[in-house]
Motif scaffolding. Structure first.
Motif, PDB file in Angstrom:
ATOM      1  N   TRP A  90       0.825  -1.213   0.000  1.00 21.71           N
ATOM      2  CA  TRP A  90       0.000   0.000   0.000  1.00 21.71           C
ATOM      3  C   TRP A  90       0.861   1.264   0.000  1.00 21.71           C
ATOM      4  N   LEU A  91       2.045   1.189   0.576  1.00 22.44           N
ATOM      5  CA  LEU A  91       2.981   2.309   0.512  1.00 22.44           C
ATOM      6  C   LEU A  91       3.454   2.523  -0.928  1.00 22.44           C
ATOM      7  N   GLU A  92       3.775   1.438  -1.619  1.00 22.21           N
ATOM      8  CA  GLU A  92       4.182   1.532  -3.023  1.00 22.21           C
ATOM      9  C   GLU A  92       3.097   2.215  -3.850  1.00 22.21           C
ATOM     10  N   GLU A  93       1.848   1.877  -3.584  1.00 21.11           N
ATOM     11  CA  GLU A  93       0.741   2.491  -4.327  1.00 21.11           C
ATOM     12  C   GLU A  93       0.604   3.970  -3.992  1.00 21.11           C
ATOM     13  N   SER A  94       0.805   4.324  -2.732  1.00 20.78           N
ATOM     14  CA  SER A  94       0.720   5.733  -2.325  1.00 20.78           C
ATOM     15  C   SER A  94       1.791   6.562  -3.021  1.00 20.78           C
ATOM     16  N   LEU A  95       3.009   6.028  -3.089  1.00 17.24           N
ATOM     17  CA  LEU A  95       4.086   6.721  -3.803  1.00 17.24           C
ATOM     18  C   LEU A  95       3.757   6.868  -5.285  1.00 17.24           C
ATOM     19  N   ALA A  96       3.188   5.812  -5.871  1.00 14.08           N
ATOM     20  CA  ALA A  96       2.848   5.855  -7.295  1.00 14.08           C
ATOM     21  C   ALA A  96       1.780   6.912  -7.584  1.00 14.08           C
ATOM     22  N   VAL A  97       0.820   7.055  -6.675  1.00 16.88           N
ATOM     23  CA  VAL A  97      -0.214   8.078  -6.846  1.00 16.88           C
ATOM     24  C   VAL A  97       0.416   9.475  -6.791  1.00 16.88           C
ATOM     25  N   LEU A  98       1.311   9.701  -5.848  1.00 20.53           N
ATOM     26  CA  LEU A  98       1.981  11.003  -5.772  1.00 20.53           C
ATOM     27  C   LEU A  98       2.803  11.259  -7.034  1.00 20.53           C
ATOM     28  N   ASP A  99       3.483  10.231  -7.530  1.00 20.27           N
ATOM     29  CA  ASP A  99       4.257  10.394  -8.760  1.00 20.27           C
ATOM     30  C   ASP A  99       3.349  10.739  -9.935  1.00 20.27           C
ATOM     31  N   ASP A 100       2.184  10.099  -9.992  1.00 19.72           N
ATOM     32  CA  ASP A 100       1.265  10.334 -11.102  1.00 19.72           C
ATOM     33  C   ASP A 100       0.651  11.731 -11.034  1.00 19.72           C
ATOM     34  N   GLU A 101       0.279  12.163  -9.840  1.00 19.64           N
ATOM     35  CA  GLU A 101      -0.377  13.467  -9.689  1.00 19.64           C
ATOM     36  C   GLU A 101       0.632  14.613  -9.683  1.00 19.64           C
ATOM     37  N   ALA A 102       1.841  14.344  -9.189  1.00 19.34           N
ATOM     38  CA  ALA A 102       2.975  15.273  -9.215  1.00 19.34           C
ATOM     39  C   ALA A 102       2.687  16.654  -8.622  1.00 19.34           C
ATOM     40  N   PRO A 103       2.104  16.746  -7.421  1.00 23.53           N
ATOM     41  CA  PRO A 103       1.956  18.050  -6.780  1.00 23.53           C
ATOM     42  C   PRO A 103       3.308  18.568  -6.287  1.00 23.53           C
ATOM     43  N   GLU A 104       3.446  19.887  -6.218  1.00 19.23           N
ATOM     44  CA  GLU A 104       4.694  20.468  -5.713  1.00 19.23           C
ATOM     45  C   GLU A 104       4.808  20.293  -4.201  1.00 19.23           C
ATOM     46  N   SER A 105       3.673  20.432  -3.531  1.00 19.66           N
ATOM     47  CA  SER A 105       3.651  20.411  -2.075  1.00 19.66           C
ATOM     48  C   SER A 105       2.353  19.750  -1.629  1.00 19.66           C
ATOM     49  N   VAL A 106       2.408  19.025  -0.508  1.00 23.38           N
ATOM     50  CA  VAL A 106       1.217  18.308  -0.050  1.00 23.38           C
ATOM     51  C   VAL A 106       1.047  18.430   1.457  1.00 23.38           C
ATOM     52  N   ILE A 107      -0.187  18.294   1.881  1.00 25.03           N
ATOM     53  CA  ILE A 107      -0.505  18.011   3.271  1.00 25.03           C
ATOM     54  C   ILE A 107      -1.122  16.619   3.276  1.00 25.03           C
ATOM     55  N   LEU A 108      -0.527  15.727   4.043  1.00 27.34           N
ATOM     56  CA  LEU A 108      -1.004  14.352   4.120  1.00 27.34           C
ATOM     57  C   LEU A 108      -1.993  14.234   5.260  1.00 27.34           C
ATOM     58  N   ILE A 109      -3.175  13.721   4.965  1.00 28.47           N
ATOM     59  CA  ILE A 109      -4.200  13.502   5.988  1.00 28.47           C
ATOM     60  C   ILE A 109      -4.380  11.995   6.104  1.00 28.47           C
ATOM     61  N   GLY A 110      -3.872  11.417   7.182  1.00 28.94           N
ATOM     62  CA  GLY A 110      -3.876   9.975   7.348  1.00 28.94           C
ATOM     63  C   GLY A 110      -4.790   9.542   8.470  1.00 28.94           C
ATOM     64  N   SER A 111      -5.704   8.638   8.144  1.00 24.17           N
ATOM     65  CA  SER A 111      -6.660   8.134   9.126  1.00 24.17           C
ATOM     66  C   SER A 111      -6.279   6.722   9.539  1.00 24.17           C
ATOM     67  N   SER A 112      -6.111   6.482  10.832  1.00 24.79           N
ATOM     68  CA  SER A 112      -5.799   5.162  11.369  1.00 24.79           C
ATOM     69  C   SER A 112      -4.557   4.592  10.696  1.00 24.79           C
ATOM     70  N   MET A 113      -4.680   3.490   9.942  1.00 23.40           N
ATOM     71  CA  MET A 113      -3.515   2.948   9.243  1.00 23.40           C
ATOM     72  C   MET A 113      -2.902   3.971   8.294  1.00 23.40           C
ATOM     73  N   GLY A 114      -3.726   4.879   7.779  1.00 26.89           N
ATOM     74  CA  GLY A 114      -3.217   5.932   6.906  1.00 26.89           C
ATOM     75  C   GLY A 114      -2.186   6.813   7.580  1.00 26.89           C
ATOM     76  N   GLY A 115      -2.259   6.916   8.918  1.00 29.51           N
ATOM     77  CA  GLY A 115      -1.236   7.647   9.644  1.00 29.51           C
ATOM     78  C   GLY A 115       0.115   6.960   9.552  1.00 29.51           C
ATOM     79  N   TRP A 116       0.105   5.630   9.612  1.00 32.29           N
ATOM     80  CA  TRP A 116       1.338   4.846   9.446  1.00 32.29           C
ATOM     81  C   TRP A 116       1.889   5.030   8.032  1.00 32.29           C
ATOM     82  N   ILE A 117       0.991   4.915   7.037  1.00 34.75           N
ATOM     83  CA  ILE A 117       1.409   5.102   5.650  1.00 34.75           C
ATOM     84  C   ILE A 117       2.015   6.493   5.458  1.00 34.75           C
ATOM     85  N   ALA A 118       1.416   7.512   6.072  1.00 39.12           N
ATOM     86  CA  ALA A 118       1.914   8.883   5.930  1.00 39.12           C
ATOM     87  C   ALA A 118       3.340   9.009   6.458  1.00 39.12           C
ATOM     88  N   LEU A 119       3.597   8.433   7.624  1.00 39.37           N
ATOM     89  CA  LEU A 119       4.939   8.510   8.205  1.00 39.37           C
ATOM     90  C   LEU A 119       5.962   7.755   7.355  1.00 39.37           C
TER      91      LEU A 119
END
Length: 270
Positions: A90-119
């Motif tokens: 799921w981390l690999e997929e999260s990185l791939a989404v960021l690569d595809d969308e290519a924002p300059e700057s982000v705020i990560l909002i992680g819920s439950s397990m999403g908090g682990w993924i964010a870190l």
């Protein structure tokens, strides 16, 4: 970034037998400014159409902000088998989404397990030396290291036997008629992704929202996470009557208030 669609867009992550289609709902900023994009990282068995994710997108629309939501493989509109899911996958997929969308700057909002993924995302972006600047974190009932810290110490003998013999165990879900499934692969992979093992240096402001009546992730877990964030500007909001979901109107307001403050501070730092 694409405009928000009712039907998700798909990207393919992985190769061969490991390839899976990941569903993304992406909203472009209404103006060509440099405010951070909002990126939603959902929890275990949650998807991008949940209350908090939808309210975050609505807020982004009101404020003219970019917003990215997606489903991990085996979740929601994405393809792949849930039982194949691990933190690394799921981390690999999260990185791939960021690569595809290519924002300059982000705020990560992680819920439950999403908090682990964010870190873990921050760690991986730092290793790569490329990708968006992370301007802030909003962690809602964060569950870093939940496999090793919250599940494994409390396994019954029957669950241990099931992991050994069948490769998984099931438990009733409070949120779905289908049981939660925890696999041996998830447990073993979780040990490779632990973050509560030393100082976590996110390099950005962090706002943690945690219910004190959370029966899935005890509020003491959020306190422990804070101990690992000594270098960061961290705000912890303990919600006395809050549960794990934190989806009531007053909880949504707290989430959006935290996001709004981080957007302001993240824009000022750019």
């Amino acid at each position: 970034m694409t405009q928000a669609h009712e039907a998700p867009q798909y990207i393919v992550v992985g190769e061969g037998d490991a390839a899976r289609e990941i569903a993304i709902l992406s909203r472009s900023a209404q103006a060509s400014d440099h405010r951070p994009a909002l990126v939603w990282l959902g929890g275990y068995r949650s998807d991008m159409t949940g209350t908090k994710a939808v309210e975050l997108d609505r807020f982004a629309q009101q404020e003219g902000l970019a917003c990215v939501r997606f489903d991990y493989s085996g979740h929601g509109a994405s393809k792949g088998e849930f039982r194949d899911g691990t933190i690394s996958r799921w981390l690999e997929e999260s990185l791939a989404v960021l690569d595809d969308e290519a924002p300059e700057s982000v705020i990560l909002i992680g819920s439950s397990m999403g908090g682990w993924i964010a870190l873990r995302l921050i760690e991986e972006l730092r290793k790569r030396g490329k990708g968006p600047n992370v301007a802030g974190l909003v962690l809602i009932a964060p569950a870093p290291d939940f496999t090793a810290e919250l599940i494994e110490p409390n396994l019954t003998e029957a669950e241990k036997a099931s992991l050994t013999e069948r490769g998984y165990f099931e438990e009733p879900s409070e949120y779905s008629p289908e049981p939660n499934i925890f696999t041996r692969d998830l447990m073993e992979d979780g040990r490779k992704n632990l973050v509560l093992k030393g100082v976590i240096d996110t390099g950005c402001p962090v706002h943690i929202l945690q219910g004190m009546r959370d029966e899935d992730v005890p509020y003491q877990h959020a306190l422990r996470l804070m101990e690992h964030l000594p270098a960061d500007d961290v705000v912890l909001s303990l919600i006395r009557d809050g549960d794990h979901r934190l989806s009531r109107p007053q909880d949504i307001e707290r989430m959006l208030s935290a996001v709004k403050s981080l957007v302001a501070s993240g824009t000022a730092r750019l």
